[in-house]
Structure formats: structure tokens, C-alpha cells
Design a protein around this motif. Structure first.
Motif, PDB file in Angstrom:
ATOM      1  N   LYS A   1      -9.858  -5.023 -28.275  1.00  0.00           N
ATOM      2  CA  LYS A   1     -10.728  -3.841 -28.058  1.00  0.00           C
ATOM      3  C   LYS A   1     -12.383  -3.985 -28.547  1.00  0.00           C
ATOM      4  CE  LYS A   1      -8.831  -0.026 -29.240  1.00  0.00           C
ATOM      5  NZ  LYS A   1      -8.295   0.755 -30.320  1.00  0.00           N
ATOM      6  N   VAL A   2     -13.121  -3.574 -27.611  1.00  0.00           N
ATOM      7  CA  VAL A   2     -14.397  -3.364 -27.958  1.00  0.00           C
ATOM      8  C   VAL A   2     -15.079  -2.281 -27.676  1.00  0.00           C
ATOM      9  CG1 VAL A   2     -16.651  -4.682 -27.235  1.00  0.00           C
ATOM     10  CG2 VAL A   2     -14.677  -5.895 -27.142  1.00  0.00           C
ATOM     11  N   ALA A   3     -16.177  -1.958 -28.590  1.00  0.00           N
ATOM     12  CA  ALA A   3     -16.824  -0.648 -28.571  1.00  0.00           C
ATOM     13  C   ALA A   3     -18.025  -0.850 -28.102  1.00  0.00           C
ATOM     14  CB  ALA A   3     -16.791   0.127 -29.943  1.00  0.00           C
ATOM     15  N   VAL A   4     -18.741  -0.354 -27.160  1.00  0.00           N
ATOM     16  CA  VAL A   4     -20.100  -0.494 -26.999  1.00  0.00           C
ATOM     17  C   VAL A   4     -20.771   1.047 -27.324  1.00  0.00           C
ATOM     18  CG1 VAL A   4     -21.738  -0.646 -24.999  1.00  0.00           C
ATOM     19  CG2 VAL A   4     -19.453  -1.970 -25.023  1.00  0.00           C
ATOM     20  N   ILE A   5     -21.796   0.904 -27.978  1.00  0.00           N
ATOM     21  CA  ILE A   5     -22.512   2.078 -28.280  1.00  0.00           C
ATOM     22  C   ILE A   5     -23.826   2.282 -27.360  1.00  0.00           C
ATOM     23  CG2 ILE A   5     -23.622   3.350 -30.232  1.00  0.00           C
ATOM     24  CD1 ILE A   5     -21.970   1.827 -32.184  1.00  0.00           C
ATOM     25  N   GLY A   6     -23.867   3.186 -26.634  1.00  0.00           N
ATOM     26  CA  GLY A   6     -24.929   3.200 -25.532  1.00  0.00           C
ATOM     27  C   GLY A   6     -24.422   2.875 -24.098  1.00  0.00           C
ATOM     28  N   ALA A   7     -24.786   3.927 -23.387  1.00  0.00           N
ATOM     29  CA  ALA A   7     -24.741   3.791 -21.777  1.00  0.00           C
ATOM     30  C   ALA A   7     -25.640   3.524 -21.033  1.00  0.00           C
ATOM     31  CB  ALA A   7     -23.564   4.978 -21.334  1.00  0.00           C
ATOM     32  N   GLY A   8     -26.837   2.771 -21.492  1.00  0.00           N
ATOM     33  CA  GLY A   8     -27.831   2.580 -20.514  1.00  0.00           C
ATOM     34  C   GLY A   8     -27.534   1.169 -19.953  1.00  0.00           C
ATOM     35  N   PRO A   9     -28.543   0.463 -19.185  1.00  0.00           N
ATOM     36  CA  PRO A   9     -28.298  -0.658 -18.623  1.00  0.00           C
ATOM     37  C   PRO A   9     -27.537  -1.704 -19.170  1.00  0.00           C
ATOM     38  CG  PRO A   9     -30.544  -0.294 -18.646  1.00  0.00           C
ATOM     39  CD  PRO A   9     -29.818   1.034 -19.120  1.00  0.00           C
ATOM     40  N   ALA A  10     -28.201  -2.049 -20.512  1.00  0.00           N
ATOM     41  CA  ALA A  10     -27.674  -3.076 -21.380  1.00  0.00           C
ATOM     42  C   ALA A  10     -26.348  -2.829 -21.817  1.00  0.00           C
ATOM     43  CB  ALA A  10     -28.461  -3.430 -22.564  1.00  0.00           C
ATOM     44  N   GLY A  11     -25.990  -1.752 -22.056  1.00  0.00           N
ATOM     45  CA  GLY A  11     -24.352  -1.319 -22.564  1.00  0.00           C
ATOM     46  C   GLY A  11     -23.525  -1.228 -21.328  1.00  0.00           C
ATOM     47  N   LEU A  12     -24.031  -0.933 -20.257  1.00  0.00           N
ATOM     48  CA  LEU A  12     -23.224  -0.914 -19.132  1.00  0.00           C
ATOM     49  C   LEU A  12     -22.704  -2.268 -18.487  1.00  0.00           C
ATOM     50  CD1 LEU A  12     -24.807   2.143 -16.971  1.00  0.00           C
ATOM     51  CD2 LEU A  12     -22.616   2.378 -18.574  1.00  0.00           C
ATOM     52  N   VAL A  13     -23.924  -3.259 -18.630  1.00  0.00           N
ATOM     53  CA  VAL A  13     -23.510  -4.338 -18.097  1.00  0.00           C
ATOM     54  C   VAL A  13     -22.494  -5.127 -19.098  1.00  0.00           C
ATOM     55  CG1 VAL A  13     -24.381  -6.881 -17.846  1.00  0.00           C
ATOM     56  CG2 VAL A  13     -25.673  -4.771 -16.861  1.00  0.00           C
ATOM     57  N   ALA A  14     -22.687  -5.152 -20.527  1.00  0.00           N
ATOM     58  CA  ALA A  14     -21.674  -5.586 -21.433  1.00  0.00           C
ATOM     59  C   ALA A  14     -20.347  -5.214 -21.247  1.00  0.00           C
ATOM     60  CB  ALA A  14     -22.152  -5.228 -22.866  1.00  0.00           C
ATOM     61  N   ALA A  15     -20.254  -3.946 -21.069  1.00  0.00           N
ATOM     62  CA  ALA A  15     -18.922  -2.981 -20.766  1.00  0.00           C
ATOM     63  C   ALA A  15     -18.255  -3.665 -19.594  1.00  0.00           C
ATOM     64  CB  ALA A  15     -19.040  -1.795 -21.002  1.00  0.00           C
ATOM     65  N   ASN A  16     -19.108  -3.946 -18.524  1.00  0.00           N
ATOM     66  CA  ASN A  16     -18.526  -4.238 -17.340  1.00  0.00           C
ATOM     67  C   ASN A  16     -17.886  -5.665 -17.331  1.00  0.00           C
ATOM     68  OD1 ASN A  16     -18.059  -3.773 -14.359  1.00  0.00           O
ATOM     69  ND2 ASN A  16     -19.745  -5.035 -14.143  1.00  0.00           N
ATOM     70  N   ARG A  17     -18.766  -6.777 -17.978  1.00  0.00           N
ATOM     71  CA  ARG A  17     -18.557  -8.020 -18.146  1.00  0.00           C
ATOM     72  C   ARG A  17     -17.174  -8.147 -19.003  1.00  0.00           C
ATOM     73  NH1 ARG A  17     -21.663 -12.480 -15.485  1.00  0.00           N
ATOM     74  NH2 ARG A  17     -22.980 -10.856 -14.043  1.00  0.00           N
ATOM     75  N   LEU A  18     -17.150  -7.443 -20.183  1.00  0.00           N
ATOM     76  CA  LEU A  18     -16.056  -7.643 -21.026  1.00  0.00           C
ATOM     77  C   LEU A  18     -14.715  -7.044 -20.539  1.00  0.00           C
ATOM     78  CD1 LEU A  18     -17.712  -6.745 -24.287  1.00  0.00           C
ATOM     79  CD2 LEU A  18     -16.901  -8.989 -23.762  1.00  0.00           C
ATOM     80  N   ASN A  19     -15.061  -5.988 -19.641  1.00  0.00           N
ATOM     81  CA  ASN A  19     -13.716  -5.373 -18.907  1.00  0.00           C
ATOM     82  C   ASN A  19     -13.116  -6.516 -18.168  1.00  0.00           C
ATOM     83  OD1 ASN A  19     -11.982  -2.913 -18.232  1.00  0.00           O
ATOM     84  ND2 ASN A  19     -12.964  -3.174 -16.122  1.00  0.00           N
TER      85      ASN A  19
END
Length: 457
Positions: free
Chosen positions: A145-163
Motif C-alpha cells: 500500500k502507498v499513500a499519496v498526499i496531494g492530488a496535483g499533477p505530480a501526485g496524480l502521476v505517481a498514483a497512476n504509475r504505482l496503481n
């Protein structure tokens, strides 16, 4: 390369913008689109250079010649797959990126007529959504499990890639919706928020969990139990101007106006006392960058009386080249946006001295022309007076002077920082590239390393 001579016979044609008299009455996107035939012709101008400077200049490393070639040949799905391989959200960059690739295009370096890469990118992605080349996918989970704090462009890309790599990703966002400055900073006339919502809905369908109205700091119980945490909180502190009169009613940070206006368009209501509006007012924008430009366009749409923009730095040279800042550096040349075209008095080398008011309300701003002379000790030039102080009438001042780079404490080894939170305020495309890179760092840190076998064992 489908047509090796197209750049000689096909001129650069941009899609253009809606007429000023039409667009200033609404917040619809200003930019228009070309028809499919003309868009394919524009893609044909790409020369598939032996050394593709466009690829080198793009923070994401977009394979521009490859997807331009596919677009020219009418292979729209292939074009999107090639584009999406390096760019998670080309519908964002296709609208708001300053197109570093075009500045590096050989056609720009030779005759200042680069391939229309940014517009091509947007057209490819819209076709992909329209033709349903983009569909939700399900990925096998790896148990981490990974938590991403912040749903701006950087956080969204990180979340998308890890998903996509199989991690269970939860995104914590302090605002009521995702997008960061894409949603709350950039006006709808540049980026319609349905474009963001469309992508967020897809990410939710693919298994990413979004938790809104979550103001998370580390350490925090909410993020306990995650194998890794990504901090993508951007640059939340705007640069202020603490001069006499700062407390007057009518002096606001740029995002006070921009974020509120975007929320109003999303259906949120504000009282008359809460509302930041330019309606019927003389407006002064302090700061000459993109945020200042966005304030100008928003002020016009709210029905302002006039807009003046001042900048403390000198006026840039008229393009297309800057002899003092040659390629491969980004050209520092005079930029006139669609908002400037809608009407604005622009002044450079202006220092702001004091905000003036009556009965607690802003009535004007005292300014002074200045100049810059070289510092004999090197470093930042020295500001010197170059004229007498004067007063600009204003009932609304918007401070658009950038953001302060955040300072972070020392985090545990499983906490990673990316985007503007790590590097300071920059471009959306650079934030996205940082989000992609940090996703790979997280993946490497959580992936078991293979055992090495020594010879003879």
C-alpha cells in the motif's frame, strides 16, 4: 516519416482562438481546434530528426516524432499509445504546457515555425477519449500500500504509475476535489475542469482511492500502515508583498480570486462579503507571469472596468530570439497571452511602494519606476530609482508573484517528496515528470532485490 518534404510545403497553422468579443463573456475554453485533415497535415511537418531535440527538451521524454508520424498516417490509437507511454495525462499538457518541445524543434531553430506538437497532443488525446481507446483497466495487486498526499499533477502521476504496478494507492487531498492548481489555479478558459474530472473518474474505476478534505501532515495516524508515503503537496505558500496598506480590503493573493472563481463555476456559493470579484473595478495585477495573465482574463470575465499589470523586472525582448539567452535555454522573450489580447495596460521596471485606501478599503497603489544596474560584487543586480513615485487607481489588487519553495523536515526512509513540493514552483509537465520518477523510486524501494550468488557457492 510519412512525408519527408512536408515541412517545405505545409506551413505551420495553429487552431487559433475564439473571438475576443465572444470569449470574454464566458469561461469556456479559448482555444479552438483544427479539423482532422488539417491536423494530420500539421503532424506531417515533423521531420523525424536524427537527433530529436523535442524528445530531449521534454521533461517527460515524449516520443514526439513517433506519435506525429502515426497521427499523419491516421493511426490515432497508435498515436495515443505512443503518447501515453511517456505522458500519463496528455489532455492536461496538451492545453497548458508551454511546449518546450516546440522551442527545441529544428523547424523552430531554423525558421521559427515548429511543428504544432502541443495542439497535436491535445487532438490525439481527445480522439482517444471520443473513440474509447481509453478504457478502465484492472491490475493484479501485489499486496503493498502507498499513500499519496496531494492530488496535483505530480501526485496524480505517481498514483497512476504505482496503481498500474499493482500497489493499492490512496490519495489524500486537502481540497474537496482532485487536480491541485490544475483545478483551483488555472482558469476554465484554459482548462475546462470536466477534462480533469473525466481522468479522475477513470483512475477511481482502476482502483485508486481518493479521500478529500484531508489536511495531512507527517507524522499522522491516517497514513500509518502504508508501506510508502509520497508527499506531493505543491507550493502552498504564495509570495506576499508586506508593504504599508497590505491589510486594506481589496488586496488579495492571486489564488484568492482564481480558486474562488473556479469553485463558483463548480457550483459552490459564497456570500457577498466572501466574494472576491473584479466587477466594476479598476484592477491592478502585480506580477508578470502566467498567474498574473490568468488574473487578467478572469477580471475581464467578471466585468472589470480596467486592468493594469506591473512587473518589477525589465521588459523582455521582442522575440522570437533572445541574444542574451540563446538556445538551448528557454527563450526569455515578450509573451502576449490571450488574456493580454483582451485588454490590459502592461508596465515593467515598476516597484510597488504602498497600498492606499479610505475607510479600510483600497483606492490606489503608490508605485515607482526603477532600473537595474550590475552588482559589482556579482549576483542579483541592484535596484535603483528611475522616476518619481506615482499613484495607480485600483479597487482590487491581485498579488501574482509566485510561490515560496517549501521546507521539509527529515522524513523516514519510506517517505518520498516530488513535484513542486520538492523542487519549488515550476511547470505542470515538470511536476508530472517528477511524479513519474518518484513512483519508480518507490517501486524500487519496495521491490525485493534478487539474491546475488557468489562464484563457488
Amino acid at each position: 516519416m510519412g512525408n519527408p518534404k512536408a515541412f517545405l510545403t505545409v506551413p505551420r497553422i495553429e487552431a487559433g482562438h475564439r473571438p475576443i468579443h465572444d470569449r470574454i463573456h464566458d469561461f469556456g475554453e479559448v482555444e479552438q481546434t483544427l479539423n482532422t485533415h488539417d491536423r494530420k497535415l500539421q503532424a506531417s511537418r515533423c521531420m523525424d530528426c536524427g537527433v530529436p531535440f523535442c524528445h530531449w527538451a521534454c521533461p517527460l521524454g515524449n516520443k514526439t516524432p513517433e506519435w506525429n508520424d502515426a497521427l499523419y498516417k491516421g493511426e490515432w490509437e497508435l498515436a495515443y499509445r505512443l503518447l501515453n507511454d511517456t505522458n500519463d495525462f496528455p489532455e492536461f499538457t496538451g492545453r497548458v504546457c508551454p511546449a518546450l518541445c516546440e522551442k527545441a524543434c529544428v523547424l523552430n531553430l531554423t525558421d521559427h515555425q515548429p511543428t504544432t506538437n502541443r495542439e497535436n497532443e491535445a487532438a490525439i488525446t481527445e480522439a482517444a477519449w471520443r473513440e474509447q481507446y481509453i478504457k478502465p483497466m484492472q491490475y493484479k495487486r501485489n499486496g503493498k500500500k502507498v499513500a499519496v498526499i496531494g492530488a496535483g499533477p505530480a501526485g496524480l502521476v505517481a498514483a497512476n504509475r504505482l496503481n498500474k504496478l499493482g500497489y493499492s494507492v490512496t490519495v489524500f487531498e486537502k481540497n474537496e476535489d482532485a487536480g491541485g492548481l490544475l483545478r483551483y489555479g488555472i482558469p476554465n478558459f484554459k482548462l475546462n475542469k470536466t477534462v480533469i474530472t473525466r481522468r479522475i473518474n477513470l483512475m477511481k474505476e482502476e482502483g485508486i482511492e481518493f479521500l478529500f478534505n484531508q489536511d495531512i501532515t507527517i507524522p499522522c495516524d491516517a497514513i500509518n500502515g502504508f508501506d510508502a508515503v509520497i508527499v506531493a503537496t505543491g507550493t502552498p505558500t504564495a509570495r506576499d508583498l508586506n508593504i504599508p496598506g497590505r491589510e486594506l480590503e481589496g488586496v488579495h493573493l492571486a489564488l484568492d480570486l482564481l480558486a474562488q472563481q473556479n469553485r463558483v463555476l463548480a457550483g459552490m456559493e459564497f456570500s457577498k462579503a466572501e466574494r472576491v470579484t473584479a466587477k466594476g473595478k479598476d484592477v491592478l495585477v502585480i506580477g508578470g507571469g502566467d498567474t498574473g495573465s490568468d488574473c487578467i482574463g478572469t477580471a475581464h470575465r467578471q466585468g472589470c472596468k480596467s486592468v493594469t499589470q506591473i512587473e518589477i523586472m525589465p521588459r523582455p525582448v521582442d522575440g522570437p530570439d533572445d541574444p542574451q539567452n540563446p538556445w538551448p535555454n528557454f527563450p526569455r522573450v515578450m509573451k502576449t497571452t490571450t488574456s493580454h489580447e483582451e485588454g490590459c495596460t502592461r508596465r515593467w521596471n515598476i516597484n510597488t511602494l504602498e497600498f492606499l485606501g479610505e475607510n479600510g478599503k483600497l483606492t490606489g497603489v503608490k508605485i515607482q519606476p526603477i532600473d537595474w544596474k550590475p552588482n559589482p560584487e556579482g549576483g542579483r543586480p541592484i535596484m535603483v530609482e528611475a522616476g518619481e513615485p506615482e499613484i495607480i487607481k485600483a479597487e482590487l489588487v491581485l498579488l501574482a508573484m509566485g510561490f515560496l519553495k517549501p521546507q521539509h523536515p527529515e522524513y523516514p526512509d519510506n517517505v518520498f517528496v516530488c513535484g513542486d513540493a520538492a523542487n519549488g514552483a515550476s511547470l505542470v509537465v515538470r511536476a508530472m515528470a517528477s511524479g513519474r520518477d518518484v513512483a519508480m523510486k518507490v517501486h524500487k524501494s519496495l521491490t525485493p532485490k534478487p539474491l546475488s550468488i557468489r562464484r563457488g557457492e
